[in-house]
Design a protein around this motif. Structure first.
Motif, PDB file in Angstrom:
ATOM      1  N   ILE A 273       9.026   2.453   9.617  1.00  0.00           N
ATOM      2  CA  ILE A 273      10.466   2.631   9.745  1.00  0.00           C
ATOM      3  C   ILE A 273      10.812   4.014   9.212  1.00  0.00           C
ATOM      4  O   ILE A 273      10.565   4.315   8.036  1.00  0.00           O
ATOM      5  CB  ILE A 273      11.259   1.563   8.961  1.00  0.00           C
ATOM      6  N   GLU A 274      11.346   4.860  10.107  1.00  0.00           N
ATOM      7  CA  GLU A 274      11.763   6.220   9.763  1.00  0.00           C
ATOM      8  C   GLU A 274      10.695   6.970   8.971  1.00  0.00           C
ATOM      9  O   GLU A 274      10.988   7.666   7.997  1.00  0.00           O
ATOM     10  CB  GLU A 274      13.100   6.204   9.034  1.00  0.00           C
ATOM     11  N   GLY A 275       9.437   6.802   9.342  1.00  0.00           N
ATOM     12  CA  GLY A 275       8.329   7.518   8.716  1.00  0.00           C
ATOM     13  C   GLY A 275       7.585   6.717   7.666  1.00  0.00           C
ATOM     14  O   GLY A 275       6.395   6.903   7.465  1.00  0.00           O
ATOM     15  N   GLY A 276       8.261   5.817   6.970  1.00  0.00           N
ATOM     16  CA  GLY A 276       7.609   5.000   5.950  1.00  0.00           C
ATOM     17  C   GLY A 276       6.823   3.865   6.590  1.00  0.00           C
ATOM     18  O   GLY A 276       7.303   3.213   7.517  1.00  0.00           O
ATOM     19  N   TYR A 277       5.594   3.671   6.137  1.00  0.00           N
ATOM     20  CA  TYR A 277       4.760   2.636   6.742  1.00  0.00           C
ATOM     21  C   TYR A 277       3.875   1.962   5.695  1.00  0.00           C
ATOM     22  O   TYR A 277       3.632   2.485   4.623  1.00  0.00           O
ATOM     23  CB  TYR A 277       3.863   3.226   7.837  1.00  0.00           C
TER      24      TYR A 277
ATOM     25  N   SER B 242      -0.351   2.726   2.425  1.00  0.00           N
ATOM     26  CA  SER B 242       1.078   2.895   2.667  1.00  0.00           C
ATOM     27  C   SER B 242       1.430   4.346   2.398  1.00  0.00           C
ATOM     28  O   SER B 242       0.718   5.054   1.683  1.00  0.00           O
ATOM     29  CB  SER B 242       1.914   1.947   1.798  1.00  0.00           C
ATOM     30  N   GLY B 243       2.504   4.774   2.997  1.00  0.00           N
ATOM     31  CA  GLY B 243       2.910   6.163   2.812  1.00  0.00           C
ATOM     32  C   GLY B 243       4.070   6.511   3.707  1.00  0.00           C
ATOM     33  O   GLY B 243       4.793   5.644   4.185  1.00  0.00           O
ATOM     34  N   ASN B 244       4.228   7.814   3.933  1.00  0.00           N
ATOM     35  CA  ASN B 244       5.290   8.310   4.788  1.00  0.00           C
ATOM     36  C   ASN B 244       4.704   9.356   5.711  1.00  0.00           C
ATOM     37  O   ASN B 244       4.092  10.330   5.246  1.00  0.00           O
ATOM     38  CB  ASN B 244       6.435   8.899   3.956  1.00  0.00           C
TER      39      ASN B 244
END
Length: 142
Positions: A93-97, A136-138
């Motif tokens: 979502i908007e780059g965050g995963y 996880s990250g962006n």
């Protein structure tokens, strides 16, 4: 004036045609690791119904990513062992995963991920608390 003419001449001489490089479209691809005879995709997105589904009976390796409003959903099948399918689920979502490694029994019923009306990944038919967080990250900061 001479420079403009020279630049235009170079542009036409070098060409502005189609590149030999073809962009990858991960929205509906079967992984390169898939068997050549494997033409049926295990992963589907019913846009009208807002549901991403994975048929656990179709053998790995497959990977597909679907853009959904504010992000994407990616599924990648890894292996079948002891009648259980291991796959990676990555909601973004908007780059965050977050990438989850999940294992579910092979079944006639597909696993599903509901897409919310606001274009974000929603409820899954499998229990995310039983999945292992792999990463996880962006995307914007990597």
């Amino acid at each position: 004036m001479f420079r403009t003419t020279l630049l235009l001449s170079l542009a036409f001489a070098c060409g502005c045609g189609q590149s030999d490089i073809t962009p990858m479209d991960f929205s509906s691809t079967i992984s390169a690791d898939a068997e050549p005879s494997q033409s049926v995709s295990a992963i589907d997105f019913d846009e009208a119904g807002g549901v991403v589904s994975l048929d656990t009976r179709i053998p790995p390796r497959q990977r597909q990513s679907f853009g959904i409003g504010q992000g994407s959903v990616t599924l990648e099948t890894i292996e079948v062992k002891d009648s259980h399918l291991t796959f990676l689920y990555t909601p973004e979502i908007e780059g965050g995963y977050t990438t989850y490694e999940c294992t579910v029994p092979v079944s006639d019923s597909p696993i599903t991920i509901k897409v919310n009306r606001d274009g974000t990944p929603g409820v899954t038919s499998f229990d995310l608390t039983e999945c292992r967080v792999v990463k996880s990250g962006n995307l914007h900061w990597e």
